[in-house]
Write an enzyme that holds these catalytic residues in place. Structure first.
Site, PDB file in Angstrom:
ATOM      1  N   CYS A 380      48.497  28.970  45.184  1.00 29.90           N
ATOM      2  CA  CYS A 380      47.463  30.075  45.015  1.00 29.90           C
ATOM      3  C   CYS A 380      46.493  29.737  46.186  1.00 29.90           C
ATOM      4  O   CYS A 380      46.975  29.695  47.537  1.00 29.90           O
ATOM      5  CB  CYS A 380      46.560  30.289  44.100  1.00 29.90           C
ATOM      6  SG  CYS A 380      46.020  32.055  44.128  1.00 29.90           S
ATOM      7  N   HIS A 514      50.924  32.635  40.162  1.00 35.15           N
ATOM      8  CA  HIS A 514      50.902  31.197  39.671  1.00 35.15           C
ATOM      9  C   HIS A 514      52.464  31.015  38.625  1.00 35.15           C
ATOM     10  O   HIS A 514      52.259  31.177  37.416  1.00 35.15           O
ATOM     11  CB  HIS A 514      49.714  30.958  38.347  1.00 35.15           C
ATOM     12  CG  HIS A 514      48.335  30.718  39.185  1.00 35.15           C
ATOM     13  ND1 HIS A 514      48.211  29.551  39.361  1.00 35.15           N
ATOM     14  CD2 HIS A 514      47.859  32.126  39.588  1.00 35.15           C
ATOM     15  CE1 HIS A 514      46.758  29.876  39.895  1.00 35.15           C
ATOM     16  NE2 HIS A 514      46.498  30.738  39.875  1.00 35.15           N
ATOM     17  N   GLU A 516      53.519  28.224  36.894  1.00 40.36           N
ATOM     18  CA  GLU A 516      53.294  27.734  35.874  1.00 40.36           C
ATOM     19  C   GLU A 516      52.911  28.149  34.746  1.00 40.36           C
ATOM     20  O   GLU A 516      53.000  27.810  33.334  1.00 40.36           O
ATOM     21  CB  GLU A 516      51.949  26.459  36.418  1.00 40.36           C
ATOM     22  CG  GLU A 516      50.611  26.734  36.414  1.00 40.36           C
ATOM     23  CD  GLU A 516      50.042  27.132  37.851  1.00 40.36           C
ATOM     24  OE1 GLU A 516      50.875  27.271  38.304  1.00 40.36           O
ATOM     25  OE2 GLU A 516      48.723  27.700  37.195  1.00 40.36           O
TER      26      GLU A 516
HETATM   27  N1  GLN Z   1      40.042  31.272  44.835  1.00 39.57           N
HETATM   28  C1  GLN Z   1      41.407  31.961  45.800  1.00 39.57           C
HETATM   29  C2  GLN Z   1      41.209  33.875  45.631  1.00 39.57           C
HETATM   30  O1  GLN Z   1      39.939  34.044  45.073  1.00 39.57           O
HETATM   31  C3  GLN Z   1      42.266  31.507  45.214  1.00 39.57           C
HETATM   32  C4  GLN Z   1      42.573  32.142  43.209  1.00 39.57           C
HETATM   33  C5  GLN Z   1      42.916  30.551  42.649  1.00 39.57           C
HETATM   34  O2  GLN Z   1      43.569  29.796  43.235  1.00 39.57           O
HETATM   35  N2  GLN Z   1      43.266  31.174  41.570  1.00 39.57           N
HETATM   36  O3  GLN Z   1      42.028  33.818  46.568  1.00 39.57           O
END
Ligand code: GLN
Length: 542
Positions: A380, A514, A516
């Site tokens: 992410c 994500h 995970e």
């Molecule tokens: N801050 C980034 C976004 O909002 C990444 C978010 C995250 O890593 N879950 O896109």
């Protein structure tokens, strides 16, 4: 009809109620029952989505896009059943519904009160949608005696009478502290906690007692006597080396047998615990070790990265190695050269994150990994930072940045409505495809055939869970691809970059989702298995 098991906690928080509930769920499942786990959280937030991970630990995301308590992650990992929006409720959400109903006039002139309206709403939630299950385990967050928990305790107390006889039992988790000067484990805190529970009308059927050493028979008798719980139902829950040992340990102590006996079910057939033994055996007898650096921002509270840690351990299980985690505050790399920190690790992982603080440090970590051929996994935010790094170093876009940190001349990462106003992306947003500004829950992605990531998944079509507001700006795709960064995964409509990778690097992958969240001990996520394998390979080179 489903039977209900209510799990409450006493004495102190952080006793591992989530893991205890999950382990009991796993034991019942290992006996062939269909099990559902749910969490009732007494805090006032509508969901934990707005809470800092350092407050309440990780925000777990379900397929259907709920931002939920991290215990739902344990539930999924221990039972394999995917949780959903309806598996976690908070006081905030209950009140939100009740107040909306009151404003609509649905209460027909009644005075709206905690009893019966709030308790009824809680009961409705608990009983809803359980047709397909034999056992529903409901964990109440917090500890008995918390003011905000009272309506929940009252609701589960009432359910004991609402349900048919033998339809519900109560399990209470407490702690016996060891007092070194007395050389004893103490029963008093548990006695007080049970007294508190009984004062609100709940008599526990089973006491699950955490202790750091075996509870002597005499103390067990004392607990039984003073807490009005039969002696066999005082179950000791000793500390174990890995959480995946908990189902086996609880089974040895007779937890599942007592639970079934409390329902009047014959506990004689043994549970099938082979897969748990296999997992624990793999963890206990590793054939090697790798060290992974996690370069993040919430490294002070490990719960902030719960699923990530578990997924890395699962990757270790898949490769039969121990995975050592080296936590590094990314801000450090803004003052210091990363080399002394990162030279000794076999893989670098930059996890999800929010906000500018520490972001340059993460970019340095990505650069180190790229230049030194160290396996890099960007999740992410970790992908977004890797793309910014590639834009600056490989494509010569010196000012590459993310609009998350304010206006930037080169929005390589941006909020799509801001940077694509007036074109098709904006049209897509107005159709509500992305639902507000956060992209939440499971989305499909298409992977380029022949890419490294498609090989790892063994498929060109995947579905993974998202939680982010910003996107890699596909307008930069041509220059970045020219510079060597492959956009291997895109949303099925081709608009949103989902994964990136470097061709001439042993393992450099960034994913916008994500992974995970979907890893389980019995089915380690392929990306984590592959990342740990690459780290193992790297460890053989150094
Ligand atoms: N801050 C980034 C976004 O909002 C990444 C978010 C995250 O890593 N879950 O896109």
């Amino acid at each position: 009809m489903a039977r209900y098991i209510f799990i409450t906690g006493g004495v102190v928080s952080s006793l591992g109620k989530g893991v205890a509930s999950s382990a009991l769920g796993a034991l019942l499942q290992a006996r062939g029952y269909r099990v559902r786990l749910r969490k009732l959280d007494p805090y006032l937030n509508v969901d934990p989505g707005t809470m800092s991970p350092t407050q309440h630990g990780e925000v777990f995301v379900t397929d259907d896009g709920a931002e939920a308590d991290l215990d739902l992650g344990h539930y999924e990992r221990f039972t394999g059943r995917s949780a959903n929006k309806m598996d976690n409720i908070t006081t905030g959400r209950i009140y939100q519904q009740i107040i909306a109903k009151e404003r609509r006039g649905d209460y027909l002139g009644a005075t709206v009160q905690v009893i019966p309206h709030v308790t009824d709403a809680i009961k409705e939630f608990v009983l809803d949608g359980n047709e397909d299950y034999d056992f529903v385990l409901c964990e109440i967050g917090g500890t008995v005696g918390d003011i905000e928990g009272l309506p929940f305790f009252e609701a589960i107390r009432q359910l004991g009478n609402d349900l048919p006889r033998g339809g519900a039992i109560y399990v209470h988790l407490t702690l016996m502290p060891y007092i070194p000067t007395a050389g004893e484990l103490k029963t008093k805190p548990t006695q007080h906690s049970v007294r508190e529970l009984r004062a609100i009308g709940i008599q526990p059927d089973i006491l699950l007692v955490r202790a750091d050493r075996p509870i002597p028979a005499e103390e067990r008798r004392k607990l039984s006597l003073f807490c009005n719980v039969r002696e066999t139902a005082v179950i000791q829950a000793l500390d174990v080396a890995t959480i995946y040992d908990v189902p086996i340990a609880y089974h040895h102590e007779g937890l599942d047998t007592e639970v079934l006996a409390a329902f009047g079910i014959d506990p004689a057939p043994k549970p099938q615990l082979q897969r748990w033994h296999q997992v624990v055996d793999g963890i206990r007898n590793p054939e090697g070790e790798v060290t992974i650096a996690i370069v993040g921002k919430y490294t002070g509270l490990k719960d902030a990265y719960k699923s990530l840690m578990e997924a890395l351990y699962h990757g270790g299980i898949a490769n039969r190695v121990r995975v050592r985690l080296d936590w590094i505050e990314s801000e450090v790399f803004e003052q210091e050269d990363p080399s002394p920190y990162l030279e000794r690790v076999n893989g670098i992982l930059v996890p999800g994150g929010f906000g500018e603080r520490g972001s340059e440090g993460k970019i340095h970590a990505a650069r180190f990994a790229r230049e030194r051929n160290v396996p890099y996994f960007g999740i992410c935010f970790g992908m977004q930072m890797a793309v910014i790094e590639a834009a600056r170093s490989l494509a010569g876009i010196a000012k590459a940045g993310s609009t998350e940190f304010g206006a930037t001349p080169e929005p390589v990462v941006g909020l799509m409505t801001e940077w694509l106003k007036g074109n098709e992306l904006e049209r897509r947003a107005s159709e509500g495809d992305l639902g507000g500004t956060m992209r939440l829950g499971a989305y499909k992605a298409a992977l380029k055939a022949g890419s490294k990531i498609a090989d790892i998944y063994g498929s060109t079509e995947i579905e993974e869970r998202h939680r982010h507001r910003y996107e890699v700006n596909r307008d930069y795709r041509p220059v970045l691809e020219e510079a060597g960064l492959i956009f291997a995964g895109m949303s099925p409509d081709g608009l949103l970059p989902e994964t990136v990778e470097l061709a001439d690097h042993p393992w450099f992958i960034g994913v916008q989702y994500h992974p995970e969240l979907k890893s389980r001990p019995f089915e380690p996520h392929p990306l984590f298995a592959s990342f740990v394998a690459a780290a193992l390979e790297q460890s053989r080179l150094v």
